[in-house]
Design an enzyme around this catalytic site. Structure first.
Site, PDB file in Angstrom:
ATOM      1  N   HIS A   1       0.852  -1.194   0.000  1.00  0.00           N
ATOM      2  CA  HIS A   1       0.000   0.000   0.000  1.00  0.00           C
ATOM      3  C   HIS A   1       0.881   1.235   0.000  1.00  0.00           C
ATOM      4  O   HIS A   1       2.082   1.137   0.276  1.00  0.00           O
ATOM      5  CB  HIS A   1      -0.867  -0.006   1.270  1.00  0.00           C
ATOM      6  CG  HIS A   1      -0.013  -0.024   2.514  1.00  0.00           C
ATOM      7  ND1 HIS A   1       0.361  -1.208   3.138  1.00  0.00           N
ATOM      8  CD2 HIS A   1       0.594   0.966   3.190  1.00  0.00           C
ATOM      9  CE1 HIS A   1       1.156  -0.923   4.149  1.00  0.00           C
ATOM     10  NE2 HIS A   1       1.315   0.394   4.214  1.00  0.00           N
TER      11      HIS A   1
ATOM     12  N   HIS B   1       5.924   6.089  -1.990  1.00  0.00           N
ATOM     13  CA  HIS B   1       6.568   4.817  -2.326  1.00  0.00           C
ATOM     14  C   HIS B   1       5.730   3.643  -1.849  1.00  0.00           C
ATOM     15  O   HIS B   1       4.872   3.797  -0.968  1.00  0.00           O
ATOM     16  CB  HIS B   1       7.952   4.742  -1.677  1.00  0.00           C
ATOM     17  CG  HIS B   1       7.895   4.654  -0.176  1.00  0.00           C
ATOM     18  ND1 HIS B   1       7.769   5.763   0.634  1.00  0.00           N
ATOM     19  CD2 HIS B   1       7.912   3.588   0.656  1.00  0.00           C
ATOM     20  CE1 HIS B   1       7.714   5.379   1.903  1.00  0.00           C
ATOM     21  NE2 HIS B   1       7.790   4.058   1.936  1.00  0.00           N
TER      22      HIS B   1
END
Ligand code: ATP
Ligand code: MG
Length: 186
Positions: A41, A128
């Site tokens: 995620h 990221h």
């Protein structure tokens, strides 16, 4: 108490591609705790342990902060490491594409959560997707070398919701359970 964070979920085909990258990186033999592909995620805010009653306050803050942010698109872009230089501790895939709405949204969320009693994250926000966390500096350098040889497929996905997750820590890695979704509206 709930160990809780807010994140953007990623679609199945992205998780598949990231899983393949993990498999290739595993060939280095570096001691890494790999994130379960289904758990990958984009973290927007980590709250830590909160009393369950506090969740609705955070949901309302997110609902307010997400106004005027319609859905947008992000694209996978390259492998990277934290720290940026030296022995890596975290290995991740970067995100490019419509990062302006993402950064604006993240800023609004930080402000809203600060009002709700959660101090701002001190570290700069680098969008990221974490693939793994290095458990032993021995052999970690090999990850950088390997990463240079790998191509990240330029997959794109739509960000149309934010999800509050509960994180339950286990020896084999954390398990995340969605608690509440907040949708972006066109
Ligand atoms: P583990 O801690 O067992 O390696 P994890 O990091 O995946 O597992 P959590 O520590 O519960 O699980 O973290 C959930 C999410 O919040 C992850 O995306 C993690 O990177 C992020 N996170 C955790 N701690 C912080 C922190 N102090 N600051 C910012 N983000 C954090
Ligand atoms: Mg952690």
């Amino acid at each position: 108490m709930l160990r809780c964070f807010l994140a953007v979920p990623v679609p199945e085909e992205v998780k598949e591609a990231l899983k393949e990258l993990q498999e290739l990186l595993k060939e280095t033999g570096a001691k890494v705790r790999w994130v379960r592909p289904e758990g990958i995620h984009l973290t927007l805010k980590f709250f830590g342990n909160i009393p369950e009653e506090k969740l609705p306050v955070l949901v309302r803050a997110a609902e307010k902060a997400k106004k005027e942010t319609p859905p947008f698109e992000l694209t996978l872009e390259g492998l990277g490491f934290f720290p940026f230089q030296g022995t890596p501790r975290v290995i991740w895939v970067g995100l490019e594409g419509q990062t302006e709405p993402l950064l604006r949204l993240q800023e609004k969320l930080e402000k809203a959560f600060k009002k709700a009693g959660f101090p701002r994250e001190k570290r700069a926000f680098h969008p990221h997707l974490t693939l793994g966390r290095v458990k032993d500096p021995q052999g970690a350098g090999a990850l950088r070398k390997k990463a240079e040889t790998l191509k990240v497929p330029p997959l794109s996905f739509e960000v149309d919701r934010l999800v509050f997750y509960q994180s339950v820590l286990h020896r084999e890695g954390a398990l995340y359970t969605p608690l509440k979704e907040v949708f972006l509206e066109a």
